[in-house]
Design an enzyme around this catalytic site. Structure first.
Site, PDB file in Angstrom:
ATOM      1  NE  ARG A  81      -2.471   3.224   2.520  1.00  7.31           N
ATOM      2  CZ  ARG A  81      -2.278   4.353   3.170  1.00  7.31           C
ATOM      3  NH1 ARG A  81      -1.057   4.678   3.594  1.00  7.31           N
ATOM      4  NH2 ARG A  81      -3.265   5.183   3.415  1.00  7.31           N
ATOM      5  CG  ASP A 102       1.350   7.508   3.385  1.00 10.80           C
ATOM      6  OD1 ASP A 102       0.210   7.398   3.872  1.00 10.80           O
ATOM      7  OD2 ASP A 102       2.076   8.497   3.570  1.00 10.80           O
ATOM      8  CG  HIS A 104      -2.169  12.993  -2.565  1.00 15.22           C
ATOM      9  ND1 HIS A 104      -2.775  11.894  -1.996  1.00 15.22           N
ATOM     10  CD2 HIS A 104      -1.845  13.806  -1.533  1.00 15.22           C
ATOM     11  CE1 HIS A 104      -2.838  12.043  -0.685  1.00 15.22           C
ATOM     12  NE2 HIS A 104      -2.277  13.198  -0.381  1.00 15.22           N
ATOM     13  CD  GLU A 134      -3.425   8.043   2.155  1.00 15.92           C
ATOM     14  OE1 GLU A 134      -4.145   8.657   2.959  1.00 15.92           O
ATOM     15  OE2 GLU A 134      -2.191   7.943   2.303  1.00 15.92           O
TER      16      GLU A 134
END
Length: 592
Positions: free
Chosen positions: A241, A243, A246, A280
């Site tokens: 995953r 983090d 963006h 994310e």
């Protein structure tokens, strides 16, 4: 053994290994790289000295026995005898987010492994571990890691992580690891001494950005990609995953994420088992998970905060901050996200004060590429008191939330303890060793929460060890009411999702939602709202109101597959379904 390090600014580099000093040579074929050979075995301590300076840990250190400021240690990954594991792909998965430091009071990999049979019985397919990279101190969330290749020693180090993963695989559970590529923690970060790992060309909430596009960025990108591949290869992880992608500022023609996903797909082909990346992302950009051949980054899934926000607003009635847009019309917001994933798909965001997002193609985007959840570490831990939904919602409303998550077209994810309605809080906590840094964190969080209307006295001290202890799960709760019933309900829904093709399909275009605003007989935490989610031949009827709801399904249901409260089936297609207050039922219901 060969030791290598990238230090393009150094005029000389020395290897300190097992108490000996060895001069390193500059590699003429790789600019900025230095190498030396020396006798070393598993556990041998070593570090590098640049231009006669202090001995620093290896940027690619696999182990930091004395913490991020100590010497590195050699890890011989070939020593561990792994059991056979074919891997477990993401489609059809049910994820379980877990923080090693608070999953048990002991806060170690071995203690967490003792609870794996309960997770297997629950029916989850993958555990998503919060970050385990080395960070200063004993306890923290893990997002202040400063050694992207090393395992936090207080949790059990590399061998402890391997035992945990191997035992999880023995229970049929895959492991996903949360990794942080967008920043390093504020203490114990020695990368700037070695080279241009950071750039002032971009700014992030954590300061200077990781250098993904300035001079020297080729090696920085390779550093992060090699770290990701090491976790997947050397620890037999099933996925990562990523983090806050963006915050990965990259202006190069091929985005870092596309380069990373290419490398992971190649590794999956080499090792012969599925590997995947979950982002994310705050961008609501379909390109995040779109295939690379279509111009996307090729990541395999992304968290869907819009669904969380819509569900949270419908459950609680909260309208502060980013919940405002979702609380304005919770029925519309919930229906829109269940059908199409994103709520903000080019619409105006009052929180951002501008339009936000782009629409997903429902016909071409499989639902499993979006993770759906009612609670996460972020959404609980970034509340002043770290209060879970169970602290303010009835068991019936928690059961409704579980059904909307576990029967959605998304890949569902639970936060540890959610399956039994855990009431232990989970606020932010840390163990910063620098007193000035610890005080700065306290002050910063007080200011942040004051802006959201929370008083300073409501905020637990993140540095107080008691804050972490209060966050540890209470494993006696599942044996008491109402927790036992909620645990049974989650097991039932997960089993149903696995057994029913209508629930396991990821076809967003085949999902329909009907919402009804209902009058409530008494005040309730959220709006009076009933929802009918149709997935193929199944209907999920949800009544969030504090009074019974009359729902017209358009067809007569033939079977009750699961129900939180006893219900009777309508006598005809024209007759309504009467659903008790704060209740939910999953029905077999042929299309009208």
């Amino acid at each position: 053994m060969l030791f290598e390090v990238w230090a393009p600014r150094a005029r000389q580099v020395a290897l300190q290994v097992a108490g000996e000093r060895v001069a390193m040579r500059c590699d003429p074929s790789r600019a900025g790289w230095w190498w030396a050979t020396a006798e070393a075995a598993d556990g041998t301590r070593y570090g590098f000295s640049l231009d006669g300076g202090p001995t620093l840990p290896d940027p690619r250190s696999p182990r930091q026995p004395e913490g991020p400021d100590g010497l590195s240690a050699v890890v011989d990954h070939s020593r561990y005898a792994w059991r056979a594991w074919p891997g477990r792909a993401l489609p059809g998965a049910v994820l379980y987010e877990l923080h090693i430091g608070t999953f048990t009071t002991a806060g170690t990999f071995d203690a967490a492994a003792e609870r794996l049979p309960q997770l297997a019985q629950l029916g989850v397919t993958h555990v998503e571990l919060m970050p385990v990279s080395s960070f200063p101190g004993m306890h923290g969330w893990g997002y202040d890691g400063v050694c992207p290749w090393a395992v936090h020693e207080p949790y059990g180090g590399p061998e402890g992580l391997k035992r945990f993963i191997d035992q999880a695989h023995g229970h049929g559970i895959g492991i996903v690891l949360d990794v942080v590529h967008n920043h390093l923690g504020p203490a114990g970060n020695h990368l700037p001494a070695y080279g241009p790992y950071f750039t002032d060309a971009h700014r992030t909430p954590w300061g200077a950005a990781i250098n993904l596009d300035a001079p020297g960025s080729d090696e920085v990108r390779r550093y992060l990609i090699d770290s990701a591949l090491s976790w997947l290869r050397d620890y037999r992880l099933d996925g990562l995953r990523l983090d806050a992608v963006h915050a990965l500022c990259d202006t190069r023609p091929q985005h870092f994420l596309a380069e990373l996903s290419t490398a992971v797909d190649q590794l999956a082909a080499e090792v012969g088992r599925p590997l995947f990346l979950i982002a994310e992302s705050d961008l609501n950009d379909p390109a995040t998970t779109a295939p690379r051949e279509e111009g996307g980054h090729g990541l395999h899934a992304q968290w869907n905060d819009d669904f969380h926000h819509a569900l949270h607003a419908a459950l609680t009635g909260e309208a502060q901050g980013y919940y405002a847009d979702f609380a304005a019309d919770p029925a519309h917001a919930l229906a829109k996200t269940l059908r199409g994933g994103f709520f903000h798909d080019g619409t105006y965001s009052t929180f951002r004060k501008r339009p936000h997002g782009r629409p997903l193609d429902r016909g071409r985007t499989p639902g499993h590429r979006l993770l759906g959840y009612a609670q996460t570490h972020d959404q609980i831990g970034n509340r002043a008191r770290g209060d879970r939904l169970a602290a303010r919602l009835s068991p019936g409303r928690l059961a409704c939330a579980a059904a909307l998550v576990l029967c959605s077209p998304f890949t569902p994810m639970l936060f540890m303890g959610e399956e039994w309605g855990a009431r232990t809080p989970w606020p932010y906590f840390a163990d910063h060793q620098d007193p000035d840094l610890a005080e700065a964190v306290r002050i910063g969080r007080r200011r942040e929460f004051a802006a959201h209307g929370w008083a300073a006295e409501d905020l637990p001290d993140p540095q107080d060890p008691a804050t972490r202890l209060r966050s540890c799960l209470d494993w006696t709760e599942p044996g008491r009411a109402p927790h036992t019933a909620l645990l049974t309900w989650h097991r039932e829904l997960i089993a149903l999702r696995r057994a029913e093709p209508s629930l396991s399909t990821a076809n967003l275009a085949a999902t329909t939602v009907t919402t009804v605003s209902t009058a409530t007989a008494e005040p309730s935490p959220g709006p009076g709202l009933a929802v009918v989610l149709r997935r193929g031949t199944l209907c999920v009827a949800v009544n969030l109101a504090s009074a019974p709801a009359e729902l017209h399904l358009g067809a007569r249901p033939t079977e009750v597959l699961a129900a939180w409260s006893p219900i009777g089936l309508p006598e005809s297609a024209a007759a309504p379904l009467w659903l008790p207050a704060e209740s939910v039922a999953v029905l077999r219901c042929p299309a009208s």
